[in-house]
Every structure is written in structure tokens, then in C-alpha cells.
Design an enzyme around this catalytic site. Structure first.
Site, PDB file in Angstrom:
ATOM      1  N   SER A 171      13.678 -18.994  -7.218  1.00 44.74           N
ATOM      2  CA  SER A 171      14.721 -19.902  -7.695  1.00 44.74           C
ATOM      3  C   SER A 171      15.615 -20.333  -6.523  1.00 44.74           C
ATOM      4  CB  SER A 171      15.514 -19.211  -8.800  1.00 44.74           C
ATOM      5  OG  SER A 171      16.289 -20.118  -9.512  1.00 44.74           O
ATOM      6  N   ASP A 337       7.505 -22.444 -16.737  1.00 45.62           N
ATOM      7  CA  ASP A 337       8.810 -22.653 -16.097  1.00 45.62           C
ATOM      8  C   ASP A 337       9.115 -24.152 -16.094  1.00 45.62           C
ATOM      9  OD1 ASP A 337      11.025 -22.878 -14.452  1.00 45.62           O
ATOM     10  OD2 ASP A 337      10.235 -21.575 -12.878  1.00 45.62           O
ATOM     11  N   HIS A 370      11.227 -19.635 -16.498  1.00 45.79           N
ATOM     12  CA  HIS A 370      11.707 -19.449 -15.129  1.00 45.79           C
ATOM     13  C   HIS A 370      11.959 -17.979 -14.819  1.00 45.79           C
ATOM     14  CE1 HIS A 370      13.540 -20.524 -11.372  1.00 45.79           C
ATOM     15  NE2 HIS A 370      14.712 -20.021 -11.711  1.00 45.79           N
TER      16      HIS A 370
END
Lengths: 403, 403
Positions: A171, A337, A370
Site C-alpha cells: 500500500s 483489491d 486490499h
């Protein structure tokens, strides 16, 4: 400031006081850079008296060539593989980092620093501004992903780590990995960016803006000066976290985990209580988040992600960011995601291919959205282990112990 | 209450005052049902003094068999094809409804009523409770999609419409279409549910819960009694709208429309202003919404959608809701709609097939996300026109004029 803190605290809860203490005096080693070693920020100003808080795991080898820098995500911190002193919970990446784990603390020297703009000991808006003796609040200049990476580079210089064996992160941590590879290619032997993107999308900027507006709409935000007033915008920050948390999961994952199941009841109450389990879960996410995270840090760190567009610094051509790089890359994404999509990862891979860099890519099947990068995903572990073993051989590091 | 309204208004803006007046005395025809004609709600209580506000377009034919009921979405209203008196903007479905349009006002008698729980003249939380003389606020019982449909059925009885030629609507409007077909199959010749689902998903409940929490976190919400206190939770409602608005568009659509383009500037400001166009757009969506919509209505109508699970009333088997139905269905979805996905529509189609009903299905290619059903989508128009023409022939209605 220990003595004055309680007197000033006013309406701050014990948790707020703890959070504020964490900003200046965390349960971590810190490096304090003097006014003679300012950090020049992308915003064009110098940040003097930079403080960086970090944790290390494992031992450096004799020539200090076995270091892995782990970069944390939006609301993560330096406690990657040991008990978090604020939450009392395990480190946020103990799935991947630890003895015998893919990022093996018996083999590598792992460093993780709280990001610039954070609230766990590295300089951020809740830190005390040495110029005024008060928390920075909105007097803190805006920081970027590159600023975060430059602060980490100053830490590594201080620790005597000239070259990293690996930089890894998911991320926003993955954004830092990409920025490291672009800014300091000669300092990065291999790079593992996971569930990330080379630029923040319009949809992601939009979600961040909703979160910021939720914080700033809370009267207890006080124009950013809540700490000085003994307040904290907990309601707004909880709403921001709830909205963000939905984006960390997938539609399928939420359906599997909660569906339309009711919470502790057989029939709906025909009211606005948390009738559905998913509502109760989200409320809990919001409430627990505000106990550990500073609202202004949330504004600053989301803003840093919004501003991230690596290609923009290279004439709009992402491949130029990696031209001539000898760094080995392994890029990974998760099928469900939708915050940092596989298409985002493929764009990174295409640019790396175009730049002639060494890259492998794994699109991992998962319904966990995610957040999959933080969870039990054996395929990710296998990929990370294989990539690091192979890179370690190429770097002349000793082979992993046979277990 | 015209005279006392201004005295009570206090901190209400002129728009709030207008909104409140709209709740009791809208710029629309209204039907007021006496205490002797209560609406029995799913929550188990009777709503007395029900008021329904509506608009009609076109003319009923001699035997009143050409009526189309249009059902509006979450924040829509009865002004489907004529100037909205509150916003001054065109009707919300003028793309589809009007002279010569697929839902042809020269051919059909179109009725659209503000939903139960709304704020445009049908009884909702901002309406005056006849029992107290004050706005209902949270004293209004929770309503469901079925309650909305039952209120519409009372309106149709009043208007002397025994059987509808068609019920049409998108999103929450589509939920009402499905509920109409299930509750009153003999009153619906054909049905056009667009971009909808037979039950609200966990992810959608989660987004609604975020919006409700944003409203309820605003101190000006006053536990729901803001109107009596001359206040309105505009900041919380704006945040709720911003979060929801993201779900109405697609990632691709946002990228095409805004990308990472900056607003009125060449360089980022390194601050928390709306640097990016997408931020400015979202803020505008939030700010304009609060001028036209009541915060408590937002709570009630989102809750009605959350509770919608048509199969639950039929032993968990959606096909049972339509068993034996002679209604003709046309189901449509949009490829980039991630709020009400094509998978949701296919589940409806499968149930209709299993029940032996007549159904056609169109999955329409679009990057406009959920909002596509409100926008210029010629394929949708063609499909709606063809479906209604064919159904009109089967119903014995005169053919469309050749243009």
C-alpha cells in the site's frame, strides 16, 4: 514536557495523552537530527529538528549488507514484528516478518521507521514544534512520499547502512518502495512493492478527501489546534476510518464475513442501532482507531499519498524513474483489491519492463481485498520467500537455514 | 403553520425553512389520508394521517390502462420530468421520460410519488406530526421498501388506477419495482427494474452506515431533533453525500472525468485546499445536497434500502416472490456499476427464470458506474423503448406515433 502535559490535558482522555506523549517520546529508539541537519521538503521548506522513531529486528552482518527496510502503510507504524506498546497487539506484519518467516529476522537486519507526518515518534503534526513549544498542528508543512523516503535515508545514514539488501512494503509502504528504487537505485539491491500503485487514482483521492472532510467537519478539530485546546475530533476521525475501512475489504469478502446477518438478534429492531453485523464491525473499527491515531496525522499522511505520482517527476514517463536500475523487483497484487488494483501493479511492471529492469509479477487470487497484504496469504509468503532467497544468493548472502 | 415557521426557524437558513415547508406543503399535488385510513407499517405500527405528494405527466386513457408508475431513488423525488421547484433544475429522469421519449408522456399517464420517509411532501421525519404539532424527527417509525410501495398503492387507489401498465425505476426505485411485482402482481402488466438488487449487500449497508454515522456525529443533528432547535447537520450530511457519491461513479469514470488534474492551478498548493478537481467536485456535491435534502430523511431512506431483502419474505427463495406472475420483466444493469452490480441483476433474472416469468435482460456497457441509469445512455433508451412498445402491443394499447 512531561509535567505540563497533564496540566494542559483538559478534556483529553488518557488515550489522547498517551498518543501525544508517543509523538515526542515513543516506546522506540529515536534519532534526533539537529537544526544543522534539516530535511529539505518537497513543499520547499526545511524541516529542522527532525526526529525519526524506528524499530529493528535481527542483527546486521559484519559488512552491514543484510538490511531490509520495511515501509509501513497509512496507519501503520514501526512496530512491524513485536508487540505494539499503544495497542497491546502483535506487530502489524508478523505474518511475514519474524524468525523463520519470509522476511527472516534470524537472517536479515530489519529496520522499520515511523513515517514522517506520523504520530508514533517521527516528526508529525502532533509533535512538539521546538520553535514554539506547542504541537505543530497545521503549522507542520505538508510532506510527500519522497520526503518520507528522504527521512528514512537520513536514518540509514545514521545507522551506518550504506546499501539495503531489500526495501519491502504494501500500500503506501509500496509507494515508498517505488520511491526508494527511483531516488536511490544504488542503495537498493532488491525491492518488494505489494498492493500498491505508482500514482494515487482519482477514486482514491476522492475517498481520502471524504475522510479529511469528516475530520475537519468535527467541531472538536478546532481548525487543527485541538491538542492545544485539550480536545480531539474522535467522531470525525471514526467516520473517516469507517469509510476507509470499507475500501480495504472486498464486496465478496464482506459478503463472506458478514452477509446480511444480524448482530445478537433474530429480528431487525427497526431502528438506527447496529442491527447488522457489518455495522457493528465498522463502528468498532472507527472507535478503536481513534484511540491510537492522531487526526492531523491522518490528514497529512493521506495527503502525501494523494500527491504521489512517481512518473510526474520523470517527464510523465514511469519507465524513466527506473532507467538503468540494477535493482531486482518483485511486484505483487491481489485479485479482489479494488483500492490498489492489479491494473495498477501491471502498470508498474510494464514500466519496469520498458526500463529494462529485472522484474517478476504475481497476481494473487484472494477475496480479502486490499487488506490481503496484511493477512494470512500463503501464496504471498511463498513468493516473498522465493524472491528473497534468490536475491540473497545473487547478493552473496549466506543461504537460509534448512528447517 | 406558515406563521409560526419563521418564528421557530432560529438558525435555520432560508433553504432549511424552504425544505421544512416542502415537507408539509410541497409544490406538488398531495393526497392526505385520514386517521381512518392508516398505513400499517412493517415495523408493526400504524402510520395515521399519511400524506403522499406526487406529480403526473400526460393523460390517462378512457379505461385508465396506460399508467406508468416511476419510482425514484434514494435522494430523488416526484419531479421526474419537470422543473424541480427546490433546485430549479430539470426533472431527474428527463433523459427517459417526456414527449416522444421512451417513457412517452404523449402516450402514457406517468405518476411519480415522493417516497414514504422522504422530504418532498410525502410523510417523513421532517413532516409535522399531527399528534404533537412538531416535526416527527426520530419519532417517525422506520419504514421499508414495502411500506413505500403500499403507500403508492394507496395513492393509485385514490387516483382510480386499478392496474399499472408499467412500474419502472432505477436503484432504490428498482427495489420498489421488484416489490410491486411481488406484492401486487395482478396490478403490474410489465416491470422495468434498472441497476438494482433484490437485496442490499453487506458492502452497501456498510456505506450507508458510514453516511448515517457522519450525520449522527454532527452535533447539530441534536439527537434527531435539529428542526425543533433551529439547526441542521449540514457538515455531517455533506460528508455522507460525498462518500455516497463516490459509490455512484466508477473508478474508470472518475479517471476519465478528473484523473489527477488540479483545480485552477498549475502546481499543488501543499495544503488541504481542494487541489485536485475531484476534491472540488466532491465538495460541491456535498454542499449542494444539503440545500435540498433533510438529514433525517437520509437516515430513514438509507435504512429502508438496508432492510430490503425480497427473498427473506418468501422462505429465502427469490423465485417464490414471482411464482405464477404474468408480469413481463425487463432487467438492465451497467458493466461499471459496482454498487448494484450486473451480478445482482443476474440474480434477479435467474429467479425470474426459475419462477417461469417472462424476462429479458440487458447488461449495458458503460464507464459511468451506478449513475449511468440517470445519464445519457442511448442503449438503455433503445431497450426501454423496445420493451414498452412490445408490452403496449400485448396490452392492447395503441401503437406509438411514427416520428
Amino acid at each position: 514536557m512531561g509535567e505540563t502535559l497533564h496540566q494542559e490535558a483538559g478534556l483529553l482522555t488518557p488515550d489522547d495523552v498517551k498518543a501525544r506523549r508517543e509523538a515526542d517520546d515513543p516506546h522506540s529508539p529515536v534519532v534526533r537530527f539537529g537544526a544543522d541537519k534539516p530535511l529539505r521538503l518537497d513543499a520547499g521548506v526545511d524541516l529542522r529538528h527532525l526526529q525519526v522513531a524506528y524499530q529493528t529486528y535481527g542483527q546486521p552482518n559484519a559488512d552491514r549488507t543484510n538490511a531490509i527496510l520495511v515501509c509501513h502503510a497509512l496507519t501503520g507504524d514501526q512496530h512491524v514484528a513485536s508487540l505494539n506498546p499503544v495497542t497491546g497487539k502483535p506487530g502489524w506484519w508478523e505474518t511475514l516478518v519474524g524468525p523463520g518467516k519470509p522476511i527472516d529476522t534470524e537472517r536479515f537486519f530489519i529496520i522499520c521507521a515511523n513515517v514522517l507526518g506520523g504520530c508514533m515518534g517521527t516528526t508529525g503534526p502532533s509533535s512538539t514544534d521546538p520553535a514554539t513549544g506547542r504541537p505543530y498542528g497545521l503549522e507542520m508543512p505538508i510532506v510527500t512520499i519522497r520526503d518520507m523516503v528522504n527521512a528514512q535515508a537520513m536514518l540509514l545514514d545514521h545507522l551506518g547502512i550504506e546499501r539495503l539488501f531489500c526495501v519491502a512494503g504494501g500500500s503506501m509502504g509500496g509507494m515508498q518502495v517505488l520511491q526508494w528504487a527511483a531516488s536511490y537505485p544504488e542503495r537498493v539491491f532488491c525491492a518488494l512493492p505489494i498492493a500498491t500503485a505508482a500514482r494515487h487514482s482519482a477514486q482514491n483521492i476522492a475517498f481520502h478527501e471524504v475522510g479529511r472532510q469528516a475530520v475537519m467537519a468535527d467541531p472538536d478539530w478546532c481548525g487543527g489546534a485541538y491538542l492545544a485546546q485539550g480536545l480531539a475530533p474522535h467522531r470525525g476521525l471514526a467516520v473517516a476510518r469507517m469509510a476507509a475501512h470499507i475500501t480495504y475489504m472486498s464486496d465478496q469478502g464482506l459478503h463472506r464475513k458478514f452477509g446480511r446477518r444480524l448482530q445478537d438478534r433474530v429480528l431487525p429492531t427497526f431502528g438506527f442501532d447496529a442491527d447488522f453485523q457489518v455495522e457493528s464491525y465498522l463502528r468498532h473499527q472507527g472507535e478503536s482507531f481513534v484511540q491510537r491515531f492522531d487526526a492531523n496525522s491522518y490528514l497529512y499522511v493521506t495527503r502525501a499519498m494523494d500527491y504521489f505520482d512517481l512518473a510526474a517527476d520523470y517527464d510523465g514517463v514511469l519507465a524513466n524513474a527506473f532507467r538503468g536500475s540494477k535493482t531486482r523487483f518483485c511486484v505483487a497484487s491481489f485479485t479482489s483489491d479494488w483500492l490498489f488494483t492489479s491494473a495498477d501493479s501491471r502498470a508498474i511492471v510494464h514500466a519496469l519492463n520498458a526500463s529494462g529492469a529485472s522484474v517478476s509479477y504475481a497476481e494473487i487470487e484472494s477475496d480479502k481485498g486490499h487488506d490481503a497484504f496484511l493477512l494470512e496469504e500463503p501464496v504471498l509468503f511463498d513468493i516473498a520467500r522465493g524472491f528473497l532467497d534468490s536475491a540473497a544468493r545473487a547478493a552473496g548472502l549466506p543461504a537460509a537455514k534448512v528447517r
